[in-house]
Each structure stands twice: as C-alpha cells, then as structure tokens.
Design a protein around this motif. Structure first.
Motif, PDB file in Angstrom:
ATOM      1  N   VAL A  24      30.837  41.349  44.437  1.00 13.01           N
ATOM      2  CA  VAL A  24      29.502  41.890  44.186  1.00 13.01           C
ATOM      3  C   VAL A  24      29.626  43.198  43.428  1.00 13.01           C
ATOM      4  N   HIS A  25      28.876  43.322  42.355  1.00 16.25           N
ATOM      5  CA  HIS A  25      28.854  44.543  41.555  1.00 16.25           C
ATOM      6  C   HIS A  25      27.424  45.068  41.511  1.00 16.25           C
ATOM      7  N   LEU A  26      27.249  46.328  41.860  1.00 16.52           N
ATOM      8  CA  LEU A  26      25.920  46.911  41.945  1.00 16.52           C
ATOM      9  C   LEU A  26      25.294  47.068  40.562  1.00 16.52           C
ATOM     10  N   ARG A  27      23.986  46.932  40.539  1.00 21.64           N
ATOM     11  CA  ARG A  27      23.261  47.241  39.315  1.00 21.64           C
ATOM     12  C   ARG A  27      23.218  48.749  39.118  1.00 21.64           C
ATOM     13  N   PRO A  28      23.145  49.199  37.875  1.00 23.12           N
ATOM     14  CA  PRO A  28      23.060  50.656  37.643  1.00 23.12           C
ATOM     15  C   PRO A  28      21.848  51.249  38.342  1.00 23.12           C
ATOM     16  N   ALA A  29      22.034  52.400  38.946  1.00 17.48           N
ATOM     17  CA  ALA A  29      20.951  53.072  39.647  1.00 17.48           C
ATOM     18  C   ALA A  29      20.058  53.802  38.651  1.00 17.48           C
ATOM     19  N   ASP A  30      18.852  54.144  39.087  1.00 16.95           N
ATOM     20  CA  ASP A  30      17.959  54.949  38.261  1.00 16.95           C
ATOM     21  C   ASP A  30      18.575  56.333  38.086  1.00 16.95           C
ATOM     22  N   ALA A  31      18.669  56.767  36.844  1.00 20.76           N
ATOM     23  CA  ALA A  31      19.359  58.018  36.557  1.00 20.76           C
ATOM     24  C   ALA A  31      18.548  59.214  37.037  1.00 20.76           C
ATOM     25  N   LEU A  32      19.259  60.216  37.536  1.00 22.62           N
ATOM     26  CA  LEU A  32      18.676  61.491  37.936  1.00 22.62           C
ATOM     27  C   LEU A  32      19.568  62.592  37.379  1.00 22.62           C
ATOM     28  N   ARG A  33      18.964  63.523  36.660  1.00 20.55           N
ATOM     29  CA  ARG A  33      19.754  64.561  36.017  1.00 20.55           C
ATOM     30  C   ARG A  33      20.602  65.301  37.049  1.00 20.55           C
ATOM     31  N   PRO A  34      21.916  65.339  36.847  1.00 22.60           N
ATOM     32  CA  PRO A  34      22.775  65.993  37.836  1.00 22.60           C
ATOM     33  C   PRO A  34      22.723  67.505  37.706  1.00 22.60           C
ATOM     34  N   PRO A  35      22.930  68.221  38.805  1.00 24.64           N
ATOM     35  CA  PRO A  35      23.007  69.677  38.732  1.00 24.64           C
ATOM     36  C   PRO A  35      24.348  70.109  38.146  1.00 24.64           C
ATOM     37  N   ARG A  36      24.596  71.387  38.112  1.00 21.98           N
ATOM     38  CA  ARG A  36      25.869  71.895  37.638  1.00 21.98           C
ATOM     39  C   ARG A  36      26.991  71.491  38.607  1.00 21.98           C
ATOM     40  N   PRO A  37      28.239  71.445  38.116  1.00 24.15           N
ATOM     41  CA  PRO A  37      29.344  71.036  39.003  1.00 24.15           C
ATOM     42  C   PRO A  37      29.435  71.845  40.285  1.00 24.15           C
ATOM     43  N   LEU A  38      29.120  73.147  40.235  1.00 26.12           N
ATOM     44  CA  LEU A  38      29.184  73.953  41.456  1.00 26.12           C
ATOM     45  C   LEU A  38      28.215  73.426  42.507  1.00 26.12           C
ATOM     46  N   ALA A  39      27.007  73.059  42.085  1.00 27.51           N
ATOM     47  CA  ALA A  39      26.034  72.523  43.031  1.00 27.51           C
ATOM     48  C   ALA A  39      26.497  71.178  43.595  1.00 27.51           C
TER      49      ALA A  39
ATOM     50  N   TRP B 243      26.371  63.320  33.476  1.00 25.81           N
ATOM     51  CA  TRP B 243      27.439  63.282  34.487  1.00 25.81           C
ATOM     52  C   TRP B 243      28.788  63.103  33.790  1.00 25.81           C
ATOM     53  N   THR B 244      29.728  63.986  34.079  1.00 31.08           N
ATOM     54  CA  THR B 244      31.024  63.962  33.406  1.00 31.08           C
ATOM     55  C   THR B 244      32.149  64.003  34.438  1.00 31.08           C
ATOM     56  N   ARG B 245      33.376  64.002  33.912  1.00 33.60           N
ATOM     57  CA  ARG B 245      34.524  64.129  34.807  1.00 33.60           C
ATOM     58  C   ARG B 245      34.516  65.459  35.539  1.00 33.60           C
ATOM     59  N   ALA B 246      33.978  66.469  34.929  1.00 30.43           N
ATOM     60  CA  ALA B 246      33.896  67.768  35.604  1.00 30.43           C
ATOM     61  C   ALA B 246      33.069  67.651  36.884  1.00 30.43           C
TER      62      ALA B 246
ATOM     63  N   LEU C  99      43.897  76.491  48.128  1.00 33.79           N
ATOM     64  CA  LEU C  99      44.545  75.836  46.992  1.00 33.79           C
ATOM     65  C   LEU C  99      43.669  74.716  46.428  1.00 33.79           C
ATOM     66  N   THR C 100      43.016  73.973  47.297  1.00 30.43           N
ATOM     67  CA  THR C 100      42.129  72.889  46.849  1.00 30.43           C
ATOM     68  C   THR C 100      41.002  73.428  45.991  1.00 30.43           C
ATOM     69  N   VAL C 101      40.353  74.501  46.468  1.00 23.58           N
ATOM     70  CA  VAL C 101      39.237  75.092  45.721  1.00 23.58           C
ATOM     71  C   VAL C 101      39.732  75.667  44.394  1.00 23.58           C
ATOM     72  N   THR C 102      40.868  76.343  44.422  1.00 24.47           N
ATOM     73  CA  THR C 102      41.401  76.971  43.203  1.00 24.47           C
ATOM     74  C   THR C 102      41.746  75.936  42.140  1.00 24.47           C
ATOM     75  N   LEU C 103      42.524  74.931  42.541  1.00 23.58           N
ATOM     76  CA  LEU C 103      42.925  73.901  41.574  1.00 23.58           C
ATOM     77  C   LEU C 103      41.712  73.081  41.118  1.00 23.58           C
ATOM     78  N   GLY C 104      40.832  72.763  42.052  1.00 19.57           N
ATOM     79  CA  GLY C 104      39.653  71.984  41.693  1.00 19.57           C
ATOM     80  C   GLY C 104      38.764  72.716  40.716  1.00 19.57           C
ATOM     81  N   TRP C 105      38.555  73.992  40.968  1.00 20.28           N
ATOM     82  CA  TRP C 105      37.681  74.733  40.073  1.00 20.28           C
ATOM     83  C   TRP C 105      38.317  74.941  38.701  1.00 20.28           C
ATOM     84  N   ALA C 106      39.644  75.147  38.682  1.00 27.93           N
ATOM     85  CA  ALA C 106      40.333  75.248  37.391  1.00 27.93           C
ATOM     86  C   ALA C 106      40.204  73.942  36.616  1.00 27.93           C
ATOM     87  N   ALA C 107      40.336  72.812  37.310  1.00 27.95           N
ATOM     88  CA  ALA C 107      40.205  71.514  36.646  1.00 27.95           C
ATOM     89  C   ALA C 107      38.791  71.288  36.139  1.00 27.95           C
TER      90      ALA C 107
END
Length: 481
Positions: free
Chosen positions: A337-352, A412-415, A452-460
């Motif tokens: 089973v593969h889901l249908r695309p959801a209704d798009a909603l503008r994403p907030p900034r990565p920090l949010a 929505w991006t990899r960031a 370390l998780t927050v530091t590396l994640g935010w740098a990425a």
C-alpha cells in the motif's frame, strides 16, 4: 568445459549429495531416538527444565538440515555452469562446516550420534577443498556485477541503528555497554533488511514506519515476550492489561521502534548518501545474508534476555500466532500500500520543525514512559492510566498528520528533514538523561550526546540550506511517499 573440469564438478556434486544425506540421516535419528537423546541431555544438565530441553531439541539439527536442503538448489546451478551457483556452494559449504562443528563440539548428543556428525564434518571439509580447487574455479570465471550497491551506507546503517535505539536513550548504562553487542545483529540487521525490502518495492518513509511497527511486534512480542509478560520490566504495572497485553508498554514500544529503531536511522544514512538516493544498498545475496543475520540476532536476544530477566515465562501459543499475524499483516500492508500525496501545507523554518518534533517526542515519552519503572498508585491499574495513553496517541497522530502535509509542500527540503530528525533525536536523549540515566557518568554521557546531536544537526541544516545546495533538494524527502 573440458573433461577435467566436468570430473571435478561431479566430485563436488557427489560430496554435496553425501552431505545432504548425512544431514537427513541425523535429523531422522533425532526423531527416532528422541527420548534417548533427551535422557542423555538431562544427565548432562541435571538442573535443566525437561520441557525446555524438549522445546530446544530441534533447534540444532533442523537448521543444519535446512542449510543442507539448499544444496539441491545450488547443485542444479552448478551443473548448469552458473557462476552464482558456484559462489553459493562455497558459501553454503563453509556455513555448513561451522554449523556441524558447533553441533559436534557442543556435545549435546550421544556418542554414537556424534559419529554421524564427525562423518558429515569430514564430508564438508572435503567439499570445501574440492570446490576451491583451481580446476573448479577455472570453470566459473568471475563476471563483473554492474548492479549498484553501497557497502559503506549499509555498514553505517548497521552501526547507527543499535546506537540510536539503545545507547543514546540510556537504556543500556555505560558500565554494561558490551550488552549492545547482543542487540546489534537484531537492530542493525533488522533496520538494513527492512530498508532494503521497502525500497525494492518502491515504498517511502510512511511504508518504513509501518514496517517498523511490524519490527516492534517481532522484537517485543515474539523475541522478548515483553508485550504479554506479567513480570519483565514491570511493564504489567504501567497501566491496565487488556487480554493479557501490557497496553501502555505496547503503545510506547511500537511507536518507539517504528521511529527510533528503524525510520530515523534509515533517514540519517540516506541523508549521508544523497547521491545513492532510494536505490538498494545490497544485491540479492547481501539481502538474504542480512535477513539471516537479523534472524540469528533475534535468536541470540531470545536466548540471552528472557531466560535471565524473566525466567519461567513462556509466551502462550495464542499470543505467538496473534503477534505473528499482526507482524505479517503490517509488513504486507507496508510493502503493498502506498499513500496518496497529502494536501500540502507550507512548512515553517527548520528551527520550528526541530522544536515541533522535539517537543512532541518529549511529551510522548513523558506520557507513555513511567518514571521509576511504574506509575504512581493513582495511575497504576485504574482507568486513569488511559488518559496519558490517549494523550500520547493523539500526539503521534497529530505529528504524523502535520509532517505529511509539510513534506508535501514545495518548500520542504532536506534541511527540514534533518531538522526533524535532530529535534526528535535530541529530545529522546534528553528524556533518557532525565528518566533513565544511572549515575553521573551516564548523565554526563547523555548530556554530551544531546549537545553533539544538536550541534551536528544544526550544522547540517545550514549546510543543506546554503544556496549552492538548494537546487534539487526536493529529492526523496516527501514523507507521504
């Protein structure tokens, strides 16, 4: 193929057939003289439970016989001149030799039966020598396999999965970190195997989450028996039991395994190798080997944990069948089973996004995971315990709904995906620091992991959000897929 090569291959086939015959003979002798074998084993282990010995009697000869049955398949390929068949004979002969040597050295069978094992071991040794002779190798020249694979990504996933699932949550204290080796084949092999079969069938992260639920049912329900055990981890005291099921523990662990044991490790590794995309990391042989390693890991955990942590409890047959049906059903749906695309909603900034996933993870753990091993008396067995469970369930549903809509939007991006993983991982480590850490050393370790998780994640996040990486950053990040 010249006459010398044909003669050498016939010798290999003869040894294969002889080894298969000895495996069948040993299994037959075990069946016919079952009571004699059990009497012998009880004499060697006077304190052992006779019922347990009876249950484990077939755990030794049956896998060896199953391995030997593969000889029929590879023999046909060998005679047909298939190079893959030759490689499989080499692998199976070595694996069979190790399995039979273990049987022989364990001494769990009477001396006259060990004579059969000795003959089979000699046949397998002869087979290993015969199949690796230069005249046989020359009949099957290596053909380069151009199918894409990524061993580094596969090994990284095998390493990351157990670290995320166990060590960074604090469930395994640093003083007993060696226990991670017991769980590593199940976690690492399981996550890699599930990732491969989901990606081979065109599934996305939603399918991977559902496959993670199936994984949780297998590990917690069938391997550890913790979903129904009245004693293990005091799980029965967390909330009311329903039909013998530890309800709150089940809710917590099925969500946890789906997110932190399977999906997040897979997402992190795929983000580390964006050029490989969603293509498989392994070829078919590697996939089969990974599945066998995960299965062996499940057996290792089953033998290591329940007998020591929960002695005397055996999962009822009805529960075995029920958990198996649920795991197979969830896995089947995840692959088909593969889901249908959801209704798009503008994403907030990565920090949010990071704050959203981190806050949701903290709330979920706080509601579903009791501090000190059990809830306060008010929430132990009464219906009050259903309130935090309902809240935890609502958090999961709302977060999945919102993430699907955000990820369906063009912005929505990899960031954003990195930020979502960073928030959830940091929150789950912070919760481990608050509710799981045992001593100053573990608290310091988990605090360092969280930072370390927050530091590396935010740098990425900033690396992926930079202009030179903005183009094409929509690939493989839609959570609806």
């Amino acid at each position: 193929m010249d006459p010398k090569q044909r003669k050498a291959i016939r010798l290999v086939v003869g040894l294969l057939v002889a080894s298969l015959s000895m495996s069948a003979l040993f299994a037959l002798l075990t069946l016919v003289f079952r009571h004699d074998v059990l009497i012998y084993q009880q004499a060697r282990h006077p304190g052992a439970d006779p019922a347990a010995l009876d249950r484990t009697l077939w755990t030794r000869p049956v896998p060896v016989l199953a391995l030997a049955v593969l000889y029929v398949w590879v023999t046909r390929q060998l005679l047909a001149g298939v190079a893959r068949g030759y490689r499989r004979v080499r692998i199976i002969s070595a694996a069979g030799f190790v399995a039979v040597a273990y049987l022989l050295l364990s001494g769990e069978y009477p001396g006259w039966m060990r004579g059969v094992q000795t003959v089979q071991l000699l046949l397998l040794a002869s087979l290993i020598v015969a199949v690796n002779r230069p005249v046989v190798r020359s009949a099957f020249p290596a053909v380069p396999d151009e199918r894409p694979r990524n061993r580094r990504a596969a090994w990284l996933l095998v390493l990351v999965a157990p670290l995320v699932a166990e060590l960074t949550l604090g469930t395994i204290p640093l003083r007993t970190a060696w226990v991670l080796l017991v769980f590593a084949p199940l976690y690492g092999g399981g996550a890699l195997f599930l990732r491969e079969i989901v990606r081979r069938t065109g599934g996305g992260y939603a399918n991977l989450l559902l496959m993670g639920v199936a994984y949780g049912v297998v590990e917690e329900g069938l391997v550890l028996q913790s979903l129904t055990s009245p004693h293990l981890y005091h799980a029965a005291d967390w909330a009311p039991r329903l039909f013998g099921l530890n309800t709150d523990y089940t809710l917590l662990n099925l969500v946890y395994h789906a997110v932190f044991s399977v999906t997040i490790p897979v997402v992190l590794v795929e983000l580390c190798f964006p050029g490989h995309g969603t293509r498989p990391y392994l070829r078919r042989g590697g996939l089969i080997a990974t599945g066998l390693i995960a299965l062996a890991g499940a057996g290792l955990v089953r033998l290591a944990v329940p007998p020591s942590e929960d002695p005397g409890y055996t999962l009822p047959l009805g529960a075995v069948l029920g958990f198996a049906a649920v795991a197979l059903g969830a896995g089947g749906v995840a692959l088909r089973v593969h889901l249908r695309p959801a209704d798009a909603l503008r994403p907030p900034r990565p920090l949010a996004v990071a704050l959203t996933t981190g806050g949701a993870a903290l709330l979920f753990f706080g509601l579903a995971w009791p501090f000190g091993g059990a809830r306060q008396p008010l929430f132990t067995h009464g219906t009050w315990a259903l309130l935090p469970m309902a809240g935890a369930t609502a958090i999961v549903v709302l977060l999945v709904y919102r993430m699907r809509r955000w990820s369906a939007a063009p912005g929505w991006t990899r960031a954003h995906l990195i930020a979502a993983c960073t928030g959830a991982l940091a929150a789950h480590t912070v919760f481990g620091l608050l509710g799981q850490a045992d001593g100053a050393l573990d608290r310091g370790f988990l605090g360092a992991v969280a930072v370390l998780t927050v530091t590396l994640g935010w740098a990425a996040v900033h690396y992926r959000a930079s202009p030179e990486f903005a183009l094409g950053d929509r690939r493989n990040v839609n959570l609806s897929q």
